[in-house]
Design an enzyme around this catalytic site. Structure first.
Site, PDB file in Angstrom:
ATOM      1  N   ALA A   1     -28.271 -11.971  42.667  1.00  0.00           N
ATOM      2  CA  ALA A   1     -27.391 -11.367  41.658  1.00  0.00           C
ATOM      3  C   ALA A   1     -26.894  -9.978  42.059  1.00  0.00           C
ATOM      4  CB  ALA A   1     -28.154 -11.284  40.341  1.00  0.00           C
ATOM      5  N   ARG A  10     -19.233 -17.631  40.687  1.00  0.00           N
ATOM      6  CA  ARG A  10     -20.596 -18.051  40.357  1.00  0.00           C
ATOM      7  C   ARG A  10     -20.766 -17.841  38.860  1.00  0.00           C
ATOM      8  NH1 ARG A  10     -25.495 -17.328  44.087  1.00  0.00           N
ATOM      9  NH2 ARG A  10     -25.985 -19.267  43.003  1.00  0.00           N
ATOM     10  N   CYS A  15     -37.804 -17.834  45.801  1.00  0.00           N
ATOM     11  CA  CYS A  15     -36.418 -17.577  46.194  1.00  0.00           C
ATOM     12  C   CYS A  15     -36.320 -16.258  46.971  1.00  0.00           C
ATOM     13  CB  CYS A  15     -35.515 -17.566  44.955  1.00  0.00           C
ATOM     14  SG  CYS A  15     -33.741 -17.638  45.363  1.00  0.00           S
ATOM     15  N   SER A  34     -35.108 -12.410  46.149  1.00  0.00           N
ATOM     16  CA  SER A  34     -34.570 -11.369  45.275  1.00  0.00           C
ATOM     17  C   SER A  34     -34.664 -10.062  46.036  1.00  0.00           C
ATOM     18  CB  SER A  34     -35.391 -11.301  43.981  1.00  0.00           C
ATOM     19  OG  SER A  34     -35.308 -10.001  43.432  1.00  0.00           O
ATOM     20  N   ASP A  79     -31.409 -13.546  37.324  1.00  0.00           N
ATOM     21  CA  ASP A  79     -29.948 -13.549  37.342  1.00  0.00           C
ATOM     22  C   ASP A  79     -29.407 -13.147  35.983  1.00  0.00           C
ATOM     23  OD1 ASP A  79     -28.760 -14.783  40.004  1.00  0.00           O
ATOM     24  OD2 ASP A  79     -30.731 -15.605  39.606  1.00  0.00           O
TER      25      ASP A  79
HETATM   26  C1  RUB Z   1     -31.011 -15.857  43.842  1.00  0.00           C
HETATM   27  C2  RUB Z   1     -32.006 -15.642  42.768  1.00  0.00           C
HETATM   28  C3  RUB Z   1     -32.615 -14.278  42.710  1.00  0.00           C
HETATM   29  C4  RUB Z   1     -31.866 -13.438  41.672  1.00  0.00           C
HETATM   30  C5  RUB Z   1     -32.263 -11.990  41.729  1.00  0.00           C
HETATM   31  O1  RUB Z   1     -30.267 -17.058  43.658  1.00  0.00           O
HETATM   32  O2  RUB Z   1     -32.255 -16.468  41.919  1.00  0.00           O
HETATM   33  O3  RUB Z   1     -33.945 -14.344  42.320  1.00  0.00           O
HETATM   34  O4  RUB Z   1     -30.477 -13.523  41.900  1.00  0.00           O
HETATM   35  O5  RUB Z   1     -31.873 -11.433  42.964  1.00  0.00           O
HETATM   36  P1  RUB Z   1     -29.058 -17.388  44.655  1.00  0.00           P
HETATM   37  P2  RUB Z   1     -31.632  -9.872  43.099  1.00  0.00           P
HETATM   38  O6  RUB Z   1     -29.625 -17.337  46.037  1.00  0.00           O
HETATM   39  O7  RUB Z   1     -28.588 -18.742  44.239  1.00  0.00           O
HETATM   40  O8  RUB Z   1     -27.992 -16.336  44.451  1.00  0.00           O
HETATM   41  O9  RUB Z   1     -32.917  -9.214  42.702  1.00  0.00           O
HETATM   42  O10 RUB Z   1     -31.295  -9.665  44.548  1.00  0.00           O
HETATM   43  O11 RUB Z   1     -30.527  -9.487  42.181  1.00  0.00           O
END
Ligand code: RUB
Length: 307
Positions: free
Chosen positions: A20, A61, A129, A131, A198
């Site tokens: 995100a 998205r 995932c 983040s 997200d």
């Molecule tokens: C990424 C995802 C991350 C959040 C938070 O999904 O679910 O946990 O977006 O990320 P995708 P951040 O790979 O489908 O974008 O902390 O970097 O904002």
């Protein structure tokens, strides 16, 4: 419309930019590029161009309120500036973009400083995932001298967990990589779970990569704290008015490229974790109970609620 803008929007759509925060940063930079390459002659044309850019970015998205809030804020700064010359309006985009990015960076640091204190010596941290907020927090804990190890999931279908694993190894942290379905089997040996987000809804539920809610259930069952690290601006104000956060459904080919014809393959990118399973939201205002998120956002960013 400017070429660079479309290239960036397409990179977001194709997941070449992921997470995100990175999506929001890329969208802001796309807006900056748009204004640098604009061919608009009047303020009306310029605002129309921004409106079209907004629609393209929002469609790239669907489950990204941080990106939507960023774009909304920058465009509203342009609208309320009262300026009429295109170069002056472009400058407003540039100044407000830089300000938004600066605040985003400050939030990330703040979240890392707060969250790193929750990583105890010799603990095992589970994440899912990739983040950038989580990995920055773990980086901070490591820099503070805490010794800990990480378990991360591969994150089907596009394997963002590999990015996390590589980053953890680069930090010289002991890292174990597992398939998503092994999460429950490992939960007993974990001290805490930390995931990103997200979206935050008005009820304090969070939306994150598909599989997060199952991990939260496993953590609950094993009585392990489950934390979500998130900037407050991932809050989606539309959920206050009854809208559900839309869950992005991606191309089935990501799951099985050569699936038999007639097979119904589904590929939701995110799921909802109910607030009851969340120990706390680690945000720039501290560690807060998820049900207070809307109020904290209202206090800190009242503009988010303006229609
Ligand atoms: C990424 C995802 C991350 C959040 C938070 O999904 O679910 O946990 O977006 O990320 P995708 P951040 O790979 O489908 O974008 O902390 O970097 O904002």
């Amino acid at each position: 419309m400017a070429q660079t803008f479309y290239v960036v929007a397409e990179r977001i759509r194709k997941l070449e930019v992921q997470g995100a925060r990175n999506v929001a940063i890329a969208a802001i930079k796309a807006l900056e590029a748009l204004t640098e390459e604009t061919t608009s002659k009047t303020w009306k044309e310029f605002l129309k161009e921004l409106e079209e850019a907004r629609a393209t970015l929002f469609a790239s998205r669907s489950t990204e309120p941080l990106m939507r809030n960023a774009v909304r804020w920058i465009i509203s700064e342009v609208e309320k500036s009262g300026k009429k010359r295109v170069d002056a309006l472009a400058e407003v985009v540039s100044i407000s973009s830089k300000q938004f990015l600066k605040n985003l960076e400050a939030s990330k640091e703040c979240i890392a400083n707060i969250g790193a204190k929750r990583i105890r010596e010799n603990s095992v941290v589970f994440t899912h995932c990739h983040s950038s907020t989580v990995t920055h927090l773990l980086n901070k804990a490591k820099k503070d001298g805490t010794t800990f190890e990480v378990i991360c999931t591969e994150t089907r279908p596009v394997f963002q967990g590999r990015i996390t694993a590589k980053e953890m190894l680069a930090l010289d942290l002991k890292t174990t990589f597992i398939v998503d379905s092994a999460a429950r089997s490992f939960m007993r040996s974990v001290d805490l779970v930390i995931v990103g987000a997200d979206a935050i809804t008005s009820e304090g539920n969070i939306i994150n990569k598909i599989g997060t809610s199952t991990i939260a259930l496993s953590a609950h069952e094993a009585r392990k704290p489950f934390y979500v690290v998130t900037e407050l601006l991932k809050f989606d104000p539309a959920t206050v008015c009854g809208d559900f956060e839309k869950i992005e459904e991606r191309d089935p080919e990501e799951v099985w490229e050569t699936a038999p014809r007639k097979l119904n393959v589904r590929n939701p990118a995110f799921d909802v974790t109910r607030r009851d399973f969340i120990h706390g939201l680690i945000c720039e205002e501290g560690i807060i109970p998820p049900h207070s998120a809307a109020e904290v956002v209202r206090r800190k960013h009242p503009w988010v609620f303006r229609r």
